[in-house]
Motif scaffolding. Structure first.
Motif, PDB file in Angstrom:
ATOM      1  N   LYS A  35       0.983  -1.178   0.051  1.00  0.00           N
ATOM      2  CA  LYS A  35      -0.027   0.040  -0.097  1.00  0.00           C
ATOM      3  C   LYS A  35       0.845   1.029   0.105  1.00  0.00           C
ATOM      4  N   ASN A  36       2.102   1.165   0.357  1.00  0.00           N
ATOM      5  CA  ASN A  36       2.977   2.319   0.385  1.00  0.00           C
ATOM      6  C   ASN A  36       3.816   2.560  -1.080  1.00  0.00           C
ATOM      7  N   VAL A  37       3.568   1.387  -1.815  1.00  0.00           N
ATOM      8  CA  VAL A  37       4.329   1.840  -3.245  1.00  0.00           C
ATOM      9  C   VAL A  37       3.696   2.853  -3.742  1.00  0.00           C
ATOM     10  N   THR A  38       4.622   3.777  -4.522  1.00  0.00           N
ATOM     11  CA  THR A  38       4.135   4.829  -5.143  1.00  0.00           C
ATOM     12  C   THR A  38       4.451   5.347  -6.604  1.00  0.00           C
ATOM     13  N   LEU A  39       3.826   6.382  -7.094  1.00  0.00           N
ATOM     14  CA  LEU A  39       4.446   6.697  -8.627  1.00  0.00           C
ATOM     15  C   LEU A  39       6.015   7.026  -8.548  1.00  0.00           C
ATOM     16  N   GLY A  40       6.717   6.413  -9.486  1.00  0.00           N
ATOM     17  CA  GLY A  40       8.087   6.811  -9.441  1.00  0.00           C
ATOM     18  C   GLY A  40       9.126   5.820  -8.779  1.00  0.00           C
ATOM     19  N   ASP A  41       8.449   4.805  -7.752  1.00  0.00           N
ATOM     20  CA  ASP A  41       9.344   3.837  -7.230  1.00  0.00           C
ATOM     21  C   ASP A  41       9.802   2.773  -8.241  1.00  0.00           C
ATOM     22  N   ILE A  42      10.889   2.279  -8.218  1.00  0.00           N
ATOM     23  CA  ILE A  42      11.341   1.354  -8.759  1.00  0.00           C
ATOM     24  C   ILE A  42      11.352  -0.038  -8.061  1.00  0.00           C
ATOM     25  N   VAL A  43      10.573  -1.064  -8.685  1.00  0.00           N
ATOM     26  CA  VAL A  43      10.184  -2.168  -8.092  1.00  0.00           C
ATOM     27  C   VAL A  43      11.201  -3.351  -8.545  1.00  0.00           C
ATOM     28  N   LEU A  44      11.610  -4.173  -7.698  1.00  0.00           N
ATOM     29  CA  LEU A  44      12.340  -5.246  -8.327  1.00  0.00           C
ATOM     30  C   LEU A  44      11.643  -6.546  -8.150  1.00  0.00           C
ATOM     31  N   VAL A  63       9.150   0.599 -13.163  1.00  0.00           N
ATOM     32  CA  VAL A  63       8.941   1.822 -12.540  1.00  0.00           C
ATOM     33  C   VAL A  63       7.256   1.957 -12.553  1.00  0.00           C
ATOM     34  N   VAL A  64       6.917   2.326 -11.337  1.00  0.00           N
ATOM     35  CA  VAL A  64       5.469   2.569 -10.893  1.00  0.00           C
ATOM     36  C   VAL A  64       4.806   3.757 -12.034  1.00  0.00           C
ATOM     37  N   ILE A  65       3.895   3.295 -12.658  1.00  0.00           N
ATOM     38  CA  ILE A  65       3.212   4.401 -13.432  1.00  0.00           C
ATOM     39  C   ILE A  65       1.842   4.746 -12.829  1.00  0.00           C
TER      40      ILE A  65
END
Length: 696
Positions: free
Chosen positions: A150-159, A229-231
């Motif tokens: 729930k704390n993932v946001t726009l611009g985060d780079i996810v592995l 990248v989270v869009i």
């Protein structure tokens, strides 16, 4: 056009981010591979909100109890009871409680019968949110950290790695052999490869399956690794759009609307009759007696036992259907189950076995050749990488015809793993002091590395004419619904022990193997039975046209014309309604398009059933008059459904339908035939007798 909640333009949502080159994408959004800082992440969360889908307030037990109590008929009975309290207790010289007690017992009985069923009904929104109540790995402050989804946001780079749940909609910026399972969103059984750059042209982007550099929230990584990248987050994701269609709730079914119409009819008659009876009698009797008699008339024309009879009959039907491996979650759905005249179903797992099977092993002339199967088996069995469903199907087929022992004659030397640039996999083996390189892969890639072909032990030069003939063979197989893989080999003469992709050249083409998700043997018989029962069967699938046509032909469904999802998006509801009258098969559909089709069918006066078992089926299950799922379905599908089958077999559905048609009266047919008076005619007859007595 369609309702706003069903209007999801995937090209508008993802087209710009998908078609932009990687470096340009990072520059445009001012991103770097060190990830967001903690401060940037906090600002983005405040600006765009938490990565959560729309929440529906959970219902408490008393919400279900009130819902069961305040049904239309119960409201009429409660209203009559209030009047009786005034006439039989307050105004009476000797208070009489008999009528009030009888009505109270009837209301209590019908309420409790309905309450115990509805209390166990679905809480779809909660199940949708379960998938995001986990953690994921992102890069923050140039460090890898685990955070709640729930704390993932726009611009985060996810592995991402094998087994990862995609926490939000991502644009891939790094990828290594990434395979993603999208069956829960699209219904397609094949895993989808994901790459850094978009391989499809923009005009080919019709559905989410075409965006091969976008990973969608709620899907999962089957193999490989990547950075994305989270869009989009929360409700703005494709997953969120589906969640919103489920949380918006189920429309009233035809049966519920019928019950309401009868209730309104009774109320109108009571409002009309009570004043007339009162005015006729008030001249001959005192006001209290005239009013009491008018109320008595209201009681006479009310079918007091109907709520109890209705609830008990539906409960009895649910018990009988359970013996046919059909579990009823919502009692109201039983009537719709029997009155259903259109049955919509997904293809995968319902008409098919939901597993890939090797059915064709052909030489270069399109003739069956066991030698092709042997080489395919050697390649699939000896390779040590992640075995795909294709490898498993090859090994399973070889074992069924007894050629698996041939592997003992071969000694493995080396292998060249599969990758998406070559789109093939090779295994080097030794037999009788002779070394061979055996390769399987995509047809075009294999044709590009072959210079000769082998037919009945003879090797000849591969000419352009021969290549065209082979492409035609593959095209014909594709049109029959087969996924085709080519097989080739090469004799190694230099005693080489270490191999790489540069060795995959000047090879000899052997033939092709074809895979299919086969139809269930029982599907054709069950569909004929449903048709004979007056139920039209329609197929709504996310799979491609060729595979769908092949399966439907074998299942006995006319596939002369198949409509695709991109055509549906261009039509208004009126035009779509005309199209639905002429066609039974729709392919390459998104979940929202399936839901729209079901809604339009209902608007045309049909009682629509829908059967599905994936997240992608949830909107259509919600829109249908009766949603049907199976006990092996994902949680959200089971919770959204009204009826659950204990076996994923259309014959079980047919048994349930026939049991329903035999044992429970068809209220909807009564309404449509204009026989509404049957429900209160007897009481109205009694009223006439009383009126005659009073007036004389």
């Amino acid at each position: 056009m369609s309702d706003s909640k069903e209007n999801v333009d995937v090209l508008k949502m993802y087209g710009e981010d998908s078609t932009t080159q990687r470096d340009e994408f990072l520059k445009k959004h001012n991103l770097n591979e060190k990830g967001l800082t903690s401060k940037q992440a906090e600002i983005n969360i405040k600006k765009f909100g938490l990565n959560e889908t729309k929440k529906a307030k959970p219902k408490k037990w008393y919400n279900y109890l009130l819902q069961s109590l305040l049904t239309p008929f119960n409201c009429i009975l409660i209203g009559i009871s209030i009047i009786l309290i005034y006439t039989d207790i307050y105004l009476a010289i000797e208070p009489s409680y008999a009528n009030i007690i009888v009505i109270a017992i009837l209301v209590t009985a019908s309420t409790l019968l309905d309450f115990f069923e509805s209390y166990r009904s679905n809480k779809a929104a909660e199940k949708l949110r379960e998938i995001v109540e986990t953690t994921t790995t992102v890069i923050r402050d140039n460090k890898e950290v685990n955070i709640p989804v729930k704390n993932v946001t726009l611009g985060d780079i996810v592995l991402l790695s094998a087994g990862s749940i995609i926490p939000a909609d991502l644009r891939i910026i790094e990828s290594k052999d990434l395979y993603v399972g999208q069956a829960s969103l699209t219904g397609e059984s094949d895993n989808i490869k994901k790459t850094v750059e978009l391989e499809n042209k923009q005009e080919e982007l019709d559905s989410i399956s075409d965006f091969d550099n976008i990973c969608f929230m709620g899907t999962n990584v089957v193999s490989g690794s990547a950075k994305g990248v989270v869009i989009k987050v929360g409700d703005s994701t494709y997953f969120g759009k589906i969640a919103n269609t489920v949380t918006s709730g189920k429309e009233k079914t035809a049966f519920q609307k019928g019950i309401e119409s009868i209730s309104k009819l009774l109320i109108r008659i009571m409002i009309f009759m009570i004043p007339i009876v009162f005015l006729i009698n008030v001249e001959k009797h005192d006001i209290i007696l005239a009013f009491t008699f008018a109320v008595a008339i209201a009681i006479c024309i009310t079918p007091l036992l109907l709520p109890v009879i209705l609830s008990s009959s539906l409960s009895k039907g649910a018990v009988r259907m359970s013996k046919k491996k059909t579990i009823v979650k919502k009692l109201d759905s039983i009537q719709n189950f029997g009155a259903m005249n259109i049955f919509c179903t997904d293809k995968t797992g319902t008409l098919t076995e939901d597993k890939i099977v090797l059915e064709k092993y052909l030489n270069v002339n399109g003739e069956e050749d066991f030698n092709i199967l042997k080489y395919a088996f050697l390649n699939a069995y000896l390779q040590t990488g992640l075995k795909s469903n294709i490898d498993e199907a090859v090994v399973a087929k070889a074992k069924t015809i007894g050629i698996e022992n041939s592997v003992e004659e071969y000694k493995k030397i080396d292998e060249i793993p599969f990758d998406f640039s070559r789109r093939c996999l090779s295994v080097a083996v030794e037999i009788d002091n002779k070394d061979e390189l055996i390769t399987k892969g995509a047809v075009e890639e294999i044709l590009n590395i072959c210079t000769t072909f082998e037919y009945k032990g003879q090797t000849e030069k591969l000419t352009n004419k021969k290549i065209e003939n082979m492409r035609k063979i593959c095209k014909d197989l594709n049109e029959e619904g087969f996924r085709v893989v080519a097989i080739c080999k090469k004799i190694i003469t230099n005693n080489k022990k270490d191999f790489n992709s540069t060795d995959e050249k000047e090879m000899t083409l052997l033939g092709f193997i074809g895979f299919l998700d086969p139809p269930k043997e029982s599907a054709k018989e069950a569909i004929e039975g449903l048709n004979n029962a007056g139920i039209r069967v329609m197929v709504l699938t996310g799979d491609n046209v060729e595979v769908t046509r092949c399966v439907c032909n074998k299942a006995g469904i006319n596939s002369k014309e198949i409509i695709t999802g991109n055509k549906i998006d261009t039509l208004s509801d009126v035009a779509l309604s005309r199209l639905l009258k002429r066609n039974n098969i729709f392919a390459k559909l998104s979940p929202i398009q399936k839901a729209r089709i079901v809604r339009v069918l209902k608007q045309n006066g049909n009682v629509v059933g829908y059967m599905g078992d994936g997240i992608n089926d949830s909107p259509a299950l919600t829109n249908s008059d009766v949603g049907i799922s199976v006990d092996t379905a994902v949680d959200i599908a089971k919770e959204t459904a009204d009826i659950i089958l204990l076996e994923k077999d259309l014959n079980v559905l047919l048994d349930g339908v026939m049991e329903r048609k035999k044992n429970i009266c068809k209220f909807n047919e009564i309404y449509k035939n204009g026989n509404k008076l049957q429900l209160w005619g007897s009481s109205f007859s009694n009223y006439c007798k009383h009126c005659t007595t009073i007036f004389t």
